[in-house]
Design an enzyme around this catalytic site. Sequence first.
Site, PDB file in Angstrom:
ATOM      1  N   CYS A   2     -16.909  32.818 -10.648  1.00  0.00           N
ATOM      2  CA  CYS A   2     -17.430  34.126 -10.512  1.00  0.00           C
ATOM      3  C   CYS A   2     -17.131  34.958 -11.674  1.00  0.00           C
ATOM      4  CB  CYS A   2     -16.932  34.963  -9.162  1.00  0.00           C
ATOM      5  SG  CYS A   2     -17.212  34.189  -7.765  1.00  0.00           S
ATOM      6  N   GLY A  28     -21.198  31.839 -12.614  1.00  0.00           N
ATOM      7  CA  GLY A  28     -21.692  31.434 -11.269  1.00  0.00           C
ATOM      8  C   GLY A  28     -23.254  31.785 -11.365  1.00  0.00           C
ATOM      9  N   ASN A 102     -13.230  38.013  -8.202  1.00  0.00           N
ATOM     10  CA  ASN A 102     -13.187  36.525  -8.862  1.00  0.00           C
ATOM     11  C   ASN A 102     -11.846  36.114  -8.434  1.00  0.00           C
ATOM     12  OD1 ASN A 102     -13.203  34.288 -10.536  1.00  0.00           O
ATOM     13  ND2 ASN A 102     -12.435  35.545 -12.592  1.00  0.00           N
ATOM     14  N   GLY A 103     -11.494  34.787  -7.724  1.00  0.00           N
ATOM     15  CA  GLY A 103     -10.406  34.431  -7.382  1.00  0.00           C
ATOM     16  C   GLY A 103     -10.497  33.578  -6.127  1.00  0.00           C
ATOM     17  N   TYR A 242     -12.690  24.619 -19.765  1.00  0.00           N
ATOM     18  CA  TYR A 242     -14.030  24.766 -19.331  1.00  0.00           C
ATOM     19  C   TYR A 242     -14.681  26.018 -19.092  1.00  0.00           C
ATOM     20  CZ  TYR A 242     -17.906  23.458 -16.460  1.00  0.00           C
ATOM     21  OH  TYR A 242     -19.194  23.609 -15.780  1.00  0.00           O
TER      22      TYR A 242
END
Length: 455
Positions: A2, A28, A102-103, A242
Amino acid sequence: MCGIFGIYPHKEAAKITYLGLYALQHRGEESAGIVTHNGSKPHIHKALGLVSEVFDKKAISSLKGDLAIGHVRYSTTGSSTLKNAQPFYVKTKNCHIAIAHNGNIVNAFQLQRQLEDKGALFQTTMDSEVIAHLIAHSPKRDYQEAIPWALAQLKGAYSLVLMFNNILIGSRDPLGFRPLCLGKLGAAYVLASETCVFDLIGAQYVRDILPGETVFIQKDKIDSIRPVIKKDCGFCIFEYIYFARPDSNIFEENVYQTRKKLGQQLAREFPVKADIVMPVPDSGTCAALGYAQHLGISYEMGMMRNHYIGRTFIQPDQAQRDFRVKVKLNPVKPILKDKKVVVIEDSIVRGTTSKVRIKTIREAGAKEVHMRVSCPPLISPCFYGIDFPTKKELIAAKHSIDWIRDFIGADSLEYLSKEGMLEAMPLPKDKFCTACFDGKYLIEPPKKISKYILE
């Protein structure tokens, strides 16, 4: 993973947020959403799809107000449906709350059950909704006390951008798993997952939000509190490997340079006498450059990427991943024909995409195909926001490197050592979470599913 974004106060808040989400699209691709506030009420637009598909001029013009938060999603908790698209918005008796998260909250299941016992009704299957209910159920009345109280109940990884009426709030968990940075655009403050956003919108980077810190942004001031200060950090090392864009600074350090160092270290550990070094574009590009330069081997783009396909790893199911792998990369046959090729990959998760890629390279005429991976084998599930939540999805958790080599069809396969990976990082090794490589979790896995996952 995200991507999250927030801005306040700015007369074109919705338009700037759209641009911010566009810069974060790589984090995302399932859904996108924006919530704005015009001083009296919120305006919401969100849908499944890419940012460019979800928003047009009409949608953006309908989002009135000088405060906005936005979100691009790929799911780790909650299914890929419209009701789970973020930002999540709820109206309570006293306030409007919108959350972009986000998480991954590892104790979300337990918290949800406790809240339901108190009468809370949940609209989604997202862990993010738990945060809104905690804020609404806080015994504290002042927002600067209610929000920290709610966040103190959470265990896991979170970087948050919240709208609380006409206040913009940014927060990171005490270990700082996920990135969040603060910028300035004229008189407005900006919150974003990555600094590449600031480059696009013309904002100036100010600093990172600190682990355990919460900032409250109002029209005329910004306040900060840090009720929890931990000695250790848990920065997600996979951001460097990444997820993040190479033109971003993550945890205050540049991603491009770090990935190039990973490639150089990989060349030291596992050199190959080859004709060319090629990356798997785009996340393997920087590491491949470092590998090739260190060994003095020609660097070539042996495959060209169709940039309209998206990122295969963050597709929600395997069928979509397999299809996109086939159409995403096309070999440059004259470059590969009769060559000994070293393919640099950033990671191998399930192994299926690597198998397809190596087959494609061989069919293009390569004499030998050697794969080198710029991180160690992924052997443990992630509970903090990356989409490999079970061991059964990780090929290296059940199989040896030799077995994986045969499965993907490579002449040789080697992974960067954990020590080499940490040596290439721009920060001390004790700053990072490496649980996906060694199974050493900084926060206890969720009890509801950990027994199944860790077998």
